[in-house]
Design a protein around this motif. Sequence first.
Motif, PDB file in Angstrom:
ATOM      1  N   ILE A  31       0.828  -1.215   0.000  1.00 17.98           N
ATOM      2  CA  ILE A  31       0.000   0.000   0.000  1.00 17.98           C
ATOM      3  C   ILE A  31       0.863   1.267   0.000  1.00 17.98           C
ATOM      4  CG2 ILE A  31      -2.061  -1.020   1.041  1.00 17.98           C
ATOM      5  CD1 ILE A  31      -1.107   0.327   3.740  1.00 17.98           C
ATOM      6  N   GLY A  32       2.103   1.148  -0.485  1.00 18.76           N
ATOM      7  CA  GLY A  32       2.945   2.336  -0.576  1.00 18.76           C
ATOM      8  C   GLY A  32       3.377   2.862   0.777  1.00 18.76           C
ATOM      9  N   LEU A  33       3.487   1.960   1.746  1.00 15.71           N
ATOM     10  CA  LEU A  33       3.958   2.325   3.090  1.00 15.71           C
ATOM     11  C   LEU A  33       5.229   1.521   3.353  1.00 15.71           C
ATOM     12  CD1 LEU A  33       2.980   4.140   5.492  1.00 15.71           C
ATOM     13  CD2 LEU A  33       1.751   2.153   6.366  1.00 15.71           C
ATOM     14  N   PHE A  34       5.650   1.419   4.587  1.00 14.92           N
ATOM     15  CA  PHE A  34       6.834   0.656   4.981  1.00 14.92           C
ATOM     16  C   PHE A  34       6.454  -0.120   6.242  1.00 14.92           C
ATOM     17  CE2 PHE A  34       6.735   4.551   7.312  1.00 14.92           C
ATOM     18  CZ  PHE A  34       7.145   4.207   8.585  1.00 14.92           C
ATOM     19  N   PRO A  35       7.172  -1.174   6.605  1.00 18.41           N
ATOM     20  CA  PRO A  35       6.809  -1.957   7.791  1.00 18.41           C
ATOM     21  C   PRO A  35       7.103  -1.182   9.076  1.00 18.41           C
ATOM     22  CG  PRO A  35       8.812  -2.833   6.799  1.00 18.41           C
ATOM     23  CD  PRO A  35       8.281  -1.794   5.856  1.00 18.41           C
ATOM     24  N   ASP A  36       6.057  -0.558   9.609  1.00 13.37           N
ATOM     25  CA  ASP A  36       6.241   0.329  10.759  1.00 13.37           C
ATOM     26  C   ASP A  36       5.951  -0.427  12.054  1.00 13.37           C
ATOM     27  OD1 ASP A  36       3.485   0.214  10.211  1.00 13.37           O
ATOM     28  OD2 ASP A  36       3.127   2.263  10.875  1.00 13.37           O
ATOM     29  N   VAL A  37       5.384   0.224  13.055  1.00 14.13           N
ATOM     30  CA  VAL A  37       5.064  -0.347  14.374  1.00 14.13           C
ATOM     31  C   VAL A  37       6.240  -1.110  14.981  1.00 14.13           C
ATOM     32  CG1 VAL A  37       2.576  -0.404  13.965  1.00 14.13           C
ATOM     33  CG2 VAL A  37       3.917  -2.438  13.387  1.00 14.13           C
ATOM     34  N   GLY A  38       7.456  -0.615  14.719  1.00 10.07           N
ATOM     35  CA  GLY A  38       8.650  -1.315  15.201  1.00 10.07           C
ATOM     36  C   GLY A  38       9.160  -2.365  14.251  1.00 10.07           C
ATOM     37  N   GLY A  39       8.598  -2.434  13.039  1.00 13.56           N
ATOM     38  CA  GLY A  39       9.024  -3.433  12.066  1.00 13.56           C
ATOM     39  C   GLY A  39      10.501  -3.349  11.740  1.00 13.56           C
ATOM     40  N   GLY A  40      11.031  -2.137  11.694  1.00  8.98           N
ATOM     41  CA  GLY A  40      12.470  -2.007  11.460  1.00  8.98           C
ATOM     42  C   GLY A  40      13.264  -2.752  12.520  1.00  8.98           C
ATOM     43  N   TYR A  41      12.816  -2.658  13.752  1.00  5.63           N
ATOM     44  CA  TYR A  41      13.512  -3.292  14.873  1.00  5.63           C
ATOM     45  C   TYR A  41      13.383  -4.805  14.824  1.00  5.63           C
ATOM     46  CZ  TYR A  41      14.871  -4.315  19.710  1.00  5.63           C
ATOM     47  OH  TYR A  41      15.488  -4.827  20.815  1.00  5.63           O
ATOM     48  N   PHE A  42      12.144  -5.326  14.756  1.00  7.07           N
ATOM     49  CA  PHE A  42      12.015  -6.783  14.880  1.00  7.07           C
ATOM     50  C   PHE A  42      12.320  -7.525  13.585  1.00  7.07           C
ATOM     51  CE2 PHE A  42       7.410  -5.410  14.750  1.00  7.07           C
ATOM     52  CZ  PHE A  42       7.002  -6.038  13.577  1.00  7.07           C
ATOM     53  N   LEU A  43      12.097  -6.919  12.415  1.00  2.00           N
ATOM     54  CA  LEU A  43      12.451  -7.603  11.178  1.00  2.00           C
ATOM     55  C   LEU A  43      13.967  -7.615  10.968  1.00  2.00           C
ATOM     56  CD1 LEU A  43       9.714  -6.391   8.650  1.00  2.00           C
ATOM     57  CD2 LEU A  43       9.828  -8.572   9.870  1.00  2.00           C
ATOM     58  N   SER A  44      14.634  -6.535  11.338  1.00  2.02           N
ATOM     59  CA  SER A  44      16.087  -6.475  11.127  1.00  2.02           C
ATOM     60  C   SER A  44      16.829  -7.486  11.984  1.00  2.02           C
ATOM     61  CB  SER A  44      16.610  -5.062  11.413  1.00  2.02           C
ATOM     62  OG  SER A  44      16.524  -4.753  12.794  1.00  2.02           O
ATOM     63  N   SER A  95      16.521 -12.429   6.043  1.00  4.04           N
ATOM     64  CA  SER A  95      15.086 -12.733   5.964  1.00  4.04           C
ATOM     65  C   SER A  95      14.240 -11.528   6.344  1.00  4.04           C
ATOM     66  CB  SER A  95      14.739 -13.937   6.840  1.00  4.04           C
ATOM     67  OG  SER A  95      15.235 -13.786   8.147  1.00  4.04           O
ATOM     68  N   GLY A  96      14.778 -10.599   7.142  1.00  5.95           N
ATOM     69  CA  GLY A  96      14.038  -9.386   7.475  1.00  5.95           C
ATOM     70  C   GLY A  96      13.775  -8.525   6.256  1.00  5.95           C
ATOM     71  N   GLU A  97      14.801  -8.371   5.404  1.00 12.21           N
ATOM     72  CA  GLU A  97      14.613  -7.618   4.165  1.00 12.21           C
ATOM     73  C   GLU A  97      13.580  -8.309   3.268  1.00 12.21           C
ATOM     74  OE1 GLU A  97      19.110  -6.665   4.919  1.00 12.21           O
ATOM     75  OE2 GLU A  97      17.680  -8.203   5.529  1.00 12.21           O
ATOM     76  N   TRP A  98      13.652  -9.625   3.199  1.00 11.18           N
ATOM     77  CA  TRP A  98      12.697 -10.403   2.386  1.00 11.18           C
ATOM     78  C   TRP A  98      11.264 -10.183   2.851  1.00 11.18           C
ATOM     79  CZ3 TRP A  98      10.674 -15.306   4.509  1.00 11.18           C
ATOM     80  CH2 TRP A  98       9.823 -15.978   3.631  1.00 11.18           C
ATOM     81  N   LEU A  99      11.035 -10.303   4.165  1.00 12.24           N
ATOM     82  CA  LEU A  99       9.683 -10.102   4.697  1.00 12.24           C
ATOM     83  C   LEU A  99       9.226  -8.664   4.498  1.00 12.24           C
ATOM     84  CD1 LEU A  99       9.971 -12.122   8.030  1.00 12.24           C
ATOM     85  CD2 LEU A  99       8.612 -12.763   6.029  1.00 12.24           C
ATOM     86  N   ALA A 100      10.138  -7.710   4.687  1.00 15.67           N
ATOM     87  CA  ALA A 100       9.780  -6.293   4.620  1.00 15.67           C
ATOM     88  C   ALA A 100       9.424  -5.862   3.205  1.00 15.67           C
ATOM     89  CB  ALA A 100      10.935  -5.440   5.150  1.00 15.67           C
ATOM     90  N   LEU A 101      10.199  -6.295   2.221  1.00 15.72           N
ATOM     91  CA  LEU A 101       9.970  -5.840   0.845  1.00 15.72           C
ATOM     92  C   LEU A 101       8.836  -6.596   0.162  1.00 15.72           C
ATOM     93  CD1 LEU A 101      12.736  -4.464   1.410  1.00 15.72           C
ATOM     94  CD2 LEU A 101      13.214  -4.747  -1.022  1.00 15.72           C
ATOM     95  N   THR A 102       8.728  -7.901   0.397  1.00 10.11           N
ATOM     96  CA  THR A 102       7.702  -8.690  -0.292  1.00 10.11           C
ATOM     97  C   THR A 102       6.358  -8.656   0.411  1.00 10.11           C
ATOM     98  OG1 THR A 102       8.235 -10.725   0.905  1.00 10.11           O
ATOM     99  CG2 THR A 102       9.431 -10.316  -1.162  1.00 10.11           C
TER     100      THR A 102
END
Length: 368
Positions: A149-162, A168-175
């Motif tokens: 939806i043209g957003l980014f993985p927020d709500v702390g997504g940078g922290y827990f996905l990284s 695999s964090g980049e994979w989950l975040a981008l796809t």
Amino acid sequence: MIPSLQSEGLVLAEVNGCLGLITLNRPQALNALSLAMIRDMSALLTAWRDDPRIQAVAVLGAGREGKPAAFCAGGDIRFFHQAALAGDAALDAFFTEEYALNHLIHQFPKPYIALMDGVVMGGGMGISQGAKLRVLTEHSKLAMPETNIGLFPDVGGGYFLSRCPGHSGEWLALTGQVIGAGDAIELGLGDVFVRSSELPAIVEAFRTGAQDSAEHVVATVMERVDLAPVAEHWNARALINRHFSAASVPALFASLAADTDPWARQTLATLAKRSPLMMAVTLEQIRRARAMSLADDLRMERDLVHHCFHLRPGAASETVEGVRALAVDKDHAPRWRPARVEEVTPAEVEAFFRSPWPPAEHPLRALD
């Protein structure tokens, strides 16, 4: 023990012995979070954090008879669209208060148990990833699908996905890939597996059983833990790490395009539908967040989400356009700008990471 609530029944609170129980009660919207629901959760957790009679908290999503389960499908994206077009200040309040709630959960000093049955996406990940015990079932569907939806993985997504293994964090975040219980546990996004048929007994024990200590609350879940299903995506981890270690989104596309493996072809086709600009922002977000504390990551994400709606305001916003295509007009044909990953400039990405606030005036300055 239960403060006054304002969401008109969309958040239900109960106390049984030492346990505070929160039920997200918006099942017709897959328990998506509204601002009033965020405020109710924050009020409950703040009160229960400071109440010595409460020793543990559990949160679950209300279900619908005969329908698939949903813990929480995220934030109310239709509200984002309406508020952005109307210039409604409630949009800023939503993200500031949601991210503060995410921080409160991660820092909560007592056991906080998330029963992550069914859909757990976006904001649902934000209110579960900080849990001391993340409980998954065979119906769990976890994802951070914001680039759709043209957003980014927020709500702390940078922290827990990284902090997921490898890239695999980049994979989950981008796809925005949806994963089940087996993958979630392998990737550090869940703790234990319980069959969904056991959940009614757990919830009934939470509501009416003798809950006299935090240890007993946790044991109510742990005595029903089972072996998790096999991870579906775990066999692709070498491909994930090879391709998603790419230095940029164009390099990632080139890497996938040069690989004849069906997984690479399918992944490239998925990424081709996402916002080129927000994929570039997201890749930078995940990589910066690896070296950040949760509080600093949430402050960065608050800057990013401000720019999502204000760098190009109104209908020109990638996020407004993404929500329009997915949830408003439902034509599934977003007009991304730029349209190609090669057209995104470093300056366009960097603009998202410049904070619009001096540190002393940042809306999340109080987070530590």
